[in-house]
Design a protein around this motif. Structure first.
Motif, PDB file in Angstrom:
ATOM      1  N   ALA A   1       0.984  -1.129   0.121  1.00  0.00           N
ATOM      2  CA  ALA A   1      -0.203   0.129   0.203  1.00  0.00           C
ATOM      3  C   ALA A   1       1.089   1.299   0.104  1.00  0.00           C
ATOM      4  O   ALA A   1       0.441   2.527  -0.250  1.00  0.00           O
ATOM      5  N   ASP A   2       2.156   1.010   0.434  1.00  0.00           N
ATOM      6  CA  ASP A   2       3.147   2.256   0.572  1.00  0.00           C
ATOM      7  C   ASP A   2       2.747   3.282   1.174  1.00  0.00           C
ATOM      8  O   ASP A   2       2.486   4.425   0.669  1.00  0.00           O
ATOM      9  N   THR A   3       2.242   3.171   2.457  1.00  0.00           N
ATOM     10  CA  THR A   3       1.648   4.272   3.246  1.00  0.00           C
ATOM     11  C   THR A   3       2.304   4.286   4.709  1.00  0.00           C
ATOM     12  O   THR A   3       2.972   3.230   5.076  1.00  0.00           O
ATOM     13  N   LEU A   4       2.165   5.535   5.390  1.00  0.00           N
ATOM     14  CA  LEU A   4       2.720   5.404   6.802  1.00  0.00           C
ATOM     15  C   LEU A   4       1.321   5.648   7.403  1.00  0.00           C
ATOM     16  O   LEU A   4       0.668   6.551   7.026  1.00  0.00           O
ATOM     17  N   VAL A   5       1.045   5.089   8.706  1.00  0.00           N
ATOM     18  CA  VAL A   5      -0.279   5.246   9.427  1.00  0.00           C
ATOM     19  C   VAL A   5       0.148   5.425  10.817  1.00  0.00           C
ATOM     20  O   VAL A   5       1.293   4.786  11.369  1.00  0.00           O
ATOM     21  N   ALA A   6      -0.523   6.212  11.547  1.00  0.00           N
ATOM     22  CA  ALA A   6      -0.348   6.764  12.984  1.00  0.00           C
ATOM     23  C   ALA A   6      -1.515   6.342  13.559  1.00  0.00           C
ATOM     24  O   ALA A   6      -2.834   6.383  13.300  1.00  0.00           O
ATOM     25  N   PHE A   7      -1.624   5.626  14.906  1.00  0.00           N
ATOM     26  CA  PHE A   7      -2.668   5.235  15.856  1.00  0.00           C
ATOM     27  C   PHE A   7      -1.971   5.730  17.231  1.00  0.00           C
ATOM     28  O   PHE A   7      -1.105   6.120  17.732  1.00  0.00           O
ATOM     29  N   ARG A   8      -3.111   5.955  18.065  1.00  0.00           N
ATOM     30  CA  ARG A   8      -3.018   6.082  19.312  1.00  0.00           C
ATOM     31  C   ARG A   8      -3.786   5.029  20.202  1.00  0.00           C
ATOM     32  O   ARG A   8      -4.946   4.672  19.960  1.00  0.00           O
ATOM     33  N   VAL A   9      -3.185   4.535  21.477  1.00  0.00           N
ATOM     34  CA  VAL A   9      -4.008   3.987  22.168  1.00  0.00           C
ATOM     35  C   VAL A   9      -4.873   4.539  23.333  1.00  0.00           C
ATOM     36  O   VAL A   9      -4.161   5.518  23.906  1.00  0.00           O
ATOM     37  N   MET A  10      -6.162   4.469  23.359  1.00  0.00           N
ATOM     38  CA  MET A  10      -6.847   5.107  24.360  1.00  0.00           C
ATOM     39  C   MET A  10      -7.839   4.163  24.892  1.00  0.00           C
ATOM     40  O   MET A  10      -8.635   3.544  24.168  1.00  0.00           O
ATOM     41  N   GLN A  11      -7.773   4.191  26.228  1.00  0.00           N
ATOM     42  CA  GLN A  11      -8.370   3.075  27.106  1.00  0.00           C
ATOM     43  C   GLN A  11      -8.610   1.902  26.669  1.00  0.00           C
ATOM     44  O   GLN A  11      -9.414   1.045  26.470  1.00  0.00           O
TER      45      GLN A  11
END
Length: 329
Positions: A258-268
């Motif tokens: 897919a050649d992408t950069l993805v950001a996530f966050r952990v919440m609860q």
């Protein structure tokens, strides 16, 4: 103001060794030269205090070498066998006395003792060999240790096995010996654990084969799954999970295909996607923060891209044949 960084390359893909580069405030990358003695460096670590770096040599007879930077020249400090094939990841203990190395092709993990004064690699100390296989006949015909990281002030080593769909832990004694290997997490069949990052209360693991990301809660004896999702929102067929980078409460992953950069966050305990944008090239194998910019090394088309992560814009692309990993000063 320019910031120095280095690019490790694969010789089979045209790499000329360890490439020296700079990036300025606008994200412009300039290539300065190559150190041809540091070959197939698919991963490395930099220690500013010692002005020393350590690199894997990802070949059949795996090696880890130490190098000191003196007047912009790399001075060799020696090398040590990793005891396995195709080493691909390094970590250093909190007291800088040990390196941990993951041998991908042979499916083993080892520790290497460092000289306290210079950081020179002295000898291999601990060693553990995995065995078994997973459900994918092409990628999981045997064990493939892909990542190893110290935890618990250096007293524990976590390591992922892509071939076995397992995350392991081992105890590390004062001399670097590895003991009491145990399974911390059994991933779903075909997940293919690639990289692991241990936070204060959670462990993040991405899956190369599944394009998955799982958040695990740390307990005394095991890791408990809290949430999981795909790292590729487009669900592109054949996509592979790439690098895993955690900074400022954001979890960055790269998608190769897919050649992408993805950001996530952990919440609860839950994972939430907060950004997704193109990486600037084909198959982003490694991702690093260099000064204020994200920089991606693309294995397939041999490019390195700088990205403004706040808006997802590619700022600069340069050609680096065999680009495999990035190391910032």
């Amino acid at each position: 103001m320019k910031h120095r960084f280095w690019i490790g390359t694969y010789s089979a893909n045209g790499g000329e060794g360890l490439i020296s580069a700079t990036i300025d405030e606008a994200g412009r990358i300039e290539i300065e030269g190559a150190e041809s003695r540091i070959v197939d460096a698919s991963y490395g670590l930099w220690c500013a205090d010692l002005q020393t770096a350590w690199f894997v040599c990802e070949q059949e007879a795996g090696q880890v070498s130490g190098w000191r930077l003196e007047n912009d020249r790399w001075v060799p400090l020696g090398s040590v066998s990793t005891g396995g094939a195709a080493p691909c990841f390094l970590d250093i203990s909190p007291d800088h006395s040990l390196l941990a190395v993951a041998n991908y092709e042979s499916g083993s993990v080892a520790t290497i003792v460092l000289d306290a004064a210079t950081g020179a690699p002295l000898h291999r100390s601990g060693f553990l060999q995995n065995s078994g296989k997973g459900p994918d006949p092409d990628r999981q015909a045997g064990p493939h240790v892909h990542c190893a990281r110290f935890a618990d002030k250096g007293g524990t080593l976590y390591f992922t096995d892509l071939g076995l769909d397992r995350v392991f832990a081992a105890s590390v004694d004062s001399g670097g010996e590895l003991q009491d290997k145990r399974v911390m997490f059994c991933a779903p069949p075909g997940f293919g654990p690639r990289h692991l990052v241990a936070l204060a209360d959670e462990v993040m693991v991405n899956g190369e084969l599944s394009s998955g990301l799982v958040a695990l809660a740390k307990t005394d004896g095991t890791f408990i799954p809290m949430d999981s999702l795909r790292t590729d929102p487009s669900n592109k067929p054949g996509n592979l999970g790439g690098h895993l980078l955690v900074e400022d409460e954001l979890i960055w992953t790269s998608n190769r295909g897919a050649d992408t950069l993805v950001a996530f966050r952990v919440m609860q305990g839950a994972l939430h996607q907060v950004a997704c944008f193109p990486s600037g090239g084909q198959s982003p194998r490694h991702l690093a923060r260099v000064n204020k910019h994200l920089v991606a090394a693309h294995e397939k088309d041999g490019t390195v891209s700088s990205i403004d992560a706040s808006v997802g814009n590619v700022l600069c692309d340069v050609i680096v044949p065999g680009a495999a990993f990035l190391m910032s000063a």
